[in-house]
Design an enzyme around this catalytic site. Structure first.
Site, short mmCIF file in Angstrom:
data_model
loop_
_atom_site.label_atom_id
_atom_site.label_comp_id
_atom_site.label_asym_id
_atom_site.label_seq_id
_atom_site.Cartn_x
_atom_site.Cartn_y
_atom_site.Cartn_z
N LYS A 123 0.65 -1.18 0.05
CA LYS A 123 0.05 -0.11 0.22
C LYS A 123 0.69 1.26 0.02
CE LYS A 123 -4.48 1.23 1.91
NZ LYS A 123 -5.46 0.82 3.04
N GLU A 167 -19.85 -5.67 9.50
CA GLU A 167 -20.69 -5.01 10.03
C GLU A 167 -22.11 -6.17 10.84
OE1 GLU A 167 -18.73 -2.56 7.16
OE2 GLU A 167 -19.86 -4.22 7.22
N ARG A 210 -25.55 -2.15 6.21
CA ARG A 210 -25.66 -3.74 6.08
C ARG A 210 -26.28 -4.50 6.92
NH1 ARG A 210 -20.02 -5.08 3.56
NH2 ARG A 210 -20.00 -3.94 1.63
#
Length: 615
Positions: free
Chosen positions: A284, A369, A397
């Site tokens: 990253k 979630e 969600r």
């Protein structure tokens, strides 16, 4: 720079250029990204890490006929550059400018729109099945990160894909932060063999030959297979074992910065008859010092100085997230039953101080979630006080679990809904414009809406000691309001002043725009009252006796199902007329908050105009 990224035919260059030229193209793209995103802000670290992989995909596949889906989509900047949209980067994430996520309206190469994580594998599977039903033969590829792989929907999709043996390519973009690592030279050697089409052809030939051997051929074949599998699983990475046990061919790991290796392994996977997963190792922030050093900071960042990596703007005061995190940390010193739960966004939701001070009571469940909500329910059932910090649009969600596991049992869980209302540059998938609507319909849910950081801190302390489920929803950005200090929150709303002509009920941070609107109305001779709506649900019983001609509800939530509709259902037969002001029945594009409020009728002038029309 060697290449003109705006005018050159980059798709053709990906197909025809030498490896050395593609490496130069990678370097040019990184330079371009740093220059442009430093001015506009955006998700830079993930894009810097995926440059070569994006080029390799375009070298192998024929986009848009071949379908490439980028999970979440914030790493699609390189894809946008390669597909002819480099000229749009000056307007990246700006109002009426180019989106930071895949958008079909922008390009035919954006074959599927993403914004929330972990959906790419299911969507790609759907496309692949549709392809097979239609008798077509294009390739379908999902590019998904290791973080997104923590979500349960990925494994639901893999379960179906493996069972049905659908031809689909899954590329695991692993930046080394959460899943697995290369296990040595033997693993690399076996991967080269396993990624070779000749190897699969040889297996098929041996299998066919042994099946022809009378009596013992089948037994020998099974013995060889078992020995091979034991050897393979003893040296390949853990996720390879898991993936192959689901019936999906595993390729990798492969160096995400070796274009030749990636091209070869992607080609081999695309020629395999069945589902495949290619494990690509990336870094990253690759190629930019500050981003490599601080990948979380540069995941999503405002405009910054490319030399120092520092943001150009401080943001103006403590954010709501910081106030939330600092307050919860202090409260937890006094109450050892308080626990904090995050879903892969602990730092973004302000929970780093809590983690530092109360490590054993901090739980990050990853991009899960639904699990976060049910996990909180279990802890609440045992007498703890879970505080679940999730972005407003991400909590969508877990809607079923809010009803079935939290509200139905009347469990005391506090939901801290960060990024409520309009969030700005991330656009449609990230605006928290539905939380009042989906929370309002849940029996027993208390909904609090702070107007500023002081009120958020007071609300959180109050909510911890309440019973039943409580949601506190607050926006992104500075928590400093333009209004005067409000009376301390004690579980009720604040009447700032009364008015004979109109009373404005301003939910949460819509207070400042409503105060400005009241000044406009006063300048035109109207007598205006203002109420700071700190408690949306349960409804304030005193509102039935408001003595104004008109009552205006103002909220940064969808009008359908929101605070205004809840108010109407209870008070529609009163003497006053009602006007509801909120987000219209549409998805809201990306852009700065003032522009969006003006565009969708939530700025002071628009609020005043709508009230005057009703008066």
């Amino acid at each position: 720079m060697k290449y003109d990224l705006i005018n050159d035919d980059l798709l053709n260059i990906c197909k025809t250029a030498s490896t050395e030229e593609l490496e130069e193209l990678s370097s040019d793209i990184r330079e371009f990204l740093i220059d442009k995103v430093s001015k506009t802000g955006g998700h830079i670290a993930s894009n810097l890490g995926i440059v070569e992989l994006s080029i390799a995909l375009m070298r192998v596949f024929d986009s848009p006929r071949d379908k490439i889906i980028y999970d979440v989509g914030h790493q699609s900047y390189v894809h946008k550059i390669l597909t002819g949209r480099a000229s749009g980067f000056d307007s990246l994430r700006k109002f009426k400018g180019m989106s930071g996520f895949p958008k079909s309206r922008e390009s035919e190469h954006d074959v599927y729109e993403t914004g929330h994580s972990s959906t790419s594998v299911s969507a790609a599977y759907g496309m692949a099945v549709a392809r097979d039903l239609a008798g077509d033969d294009y390739q379908v590829t999902a590019v998904i990160g290791d973080g997104s792989f923590t979500s349960g929907i990925v494994y639901e999709a893999l379960n179906n894909i493996g069972a049905n043996q659908t031809n689909i390519n899954i590329i695991l973009n692993d930046n080394g932060m959460s899943i697995a690592h290369n296990v040595g030279a033997l693993n690399k050697y076996l991967d080269k063999i396993r990624s070779s089409k000749k190897y699969d052809d040889a297996k098929s030939s041996v299998k066919t030959a042994l099946n022809k051997v009378p009596v013992v051929g089948g037994t020998i074949r099974k013995g060889l297979k078992n020995s091979k599998e034991k050897l393979k699983y003893s040296v390949i990475t853990t996720e390879g074992h898991i993936i192959e046990s689901l019936g999906i061919k595993y390729f990798g790991p492969v160096d995400g910065y070796n274009i030749n290796d990636m091209v070869n392994i992607i080609k081999a996977a695309s020629e395999y008859d069945g589902p495949t997963l290619i494990h690509v190792l990336t870094l990253k922030g690759k190629g930019y010092y500050w981003s490599e050093m601080y990948p979380r900071k540069f995941h999503g960042i405002s405009a910054f100085d490319p030399e120092t990596g520092e943001p150009l703007s401080s943001g103006g005061g403590a954010s709501f997230s910081k106030v939330f995190g600092d307050t919860l940390t202090e409260l937890a010193f006094k109450d050892d039953k308080i626990v904090a739960i995050a879903a892969a966004m602990g730092t973004a939701t302000g929970l780093l101080p809590f983690y530092d001070a109360h490590t054993d009571r901090y739980f990050d469940v990853g991009i899960a979630e639904e699990h976060a909500v049910v996990f909180a329910a279990g802890m609440a059932k045992q007498g703890y006080k879970p505080v679940v910090a999730i972005y407003s649009s991400f909590l969508q969600r877990a809607f079923d679990y809010l009803i079935e596991d939290i509200a139905l049992q009347n469990l005391h869980v506090v939901f801290a809904l960060d990024r409520a209302g309009l969030v700005g540059a991330d656009g449609e998938t990230h605006h928290g414009q539905f939380d009042l609507s989906y929370l309002n319909m849940i029996p027993g849910m208390t909904i609090l809406t702070p107007a500023d950081g002081n009120q958020l801190s007071e609300m959180l302390e109050f909510a911890i000691e309440m019973e039943g489920p409580v949601a506190i929803r607050y926006p992104r950005g500075s928590s400093e309001g333009e209004h005067l200090r409000l009376r301390k929150f004690r579980g009720s709303n604040n009447v700032i002043n009364e008015g004979k002509d109109v009373t404005i009920l301003a939910a949460g941070t819509m207070l400042d725009e409503s105060i400005k609107a009241s000044e406009i109305l006063k300048s035109k001779g109207y007598d205006v009252g203002i109420v700071n709506v700190a408690v949306v649900k349960p409804l304030d019983t005193s509102w039935g006796s408001i003595g104004s001609r008109v009552v205006a509800t103002v909220e940064d939530n969808a009008l359908i199902g929101g605070f205004g509709e809840l108010f109407n259902s209870e008070y529609k037969d009163r003497d006053y007329e009602i006007v509801n002001i909120g987000i219209p029945d549409s998805f809201i594009e990306h852009g700065d908050i003032p522009s969006l409020r003006s565009e969708y009728g939530l700025d002071a002038n628009s609020i005043a105009e709508k009230i005057i029309e009703k008066l």
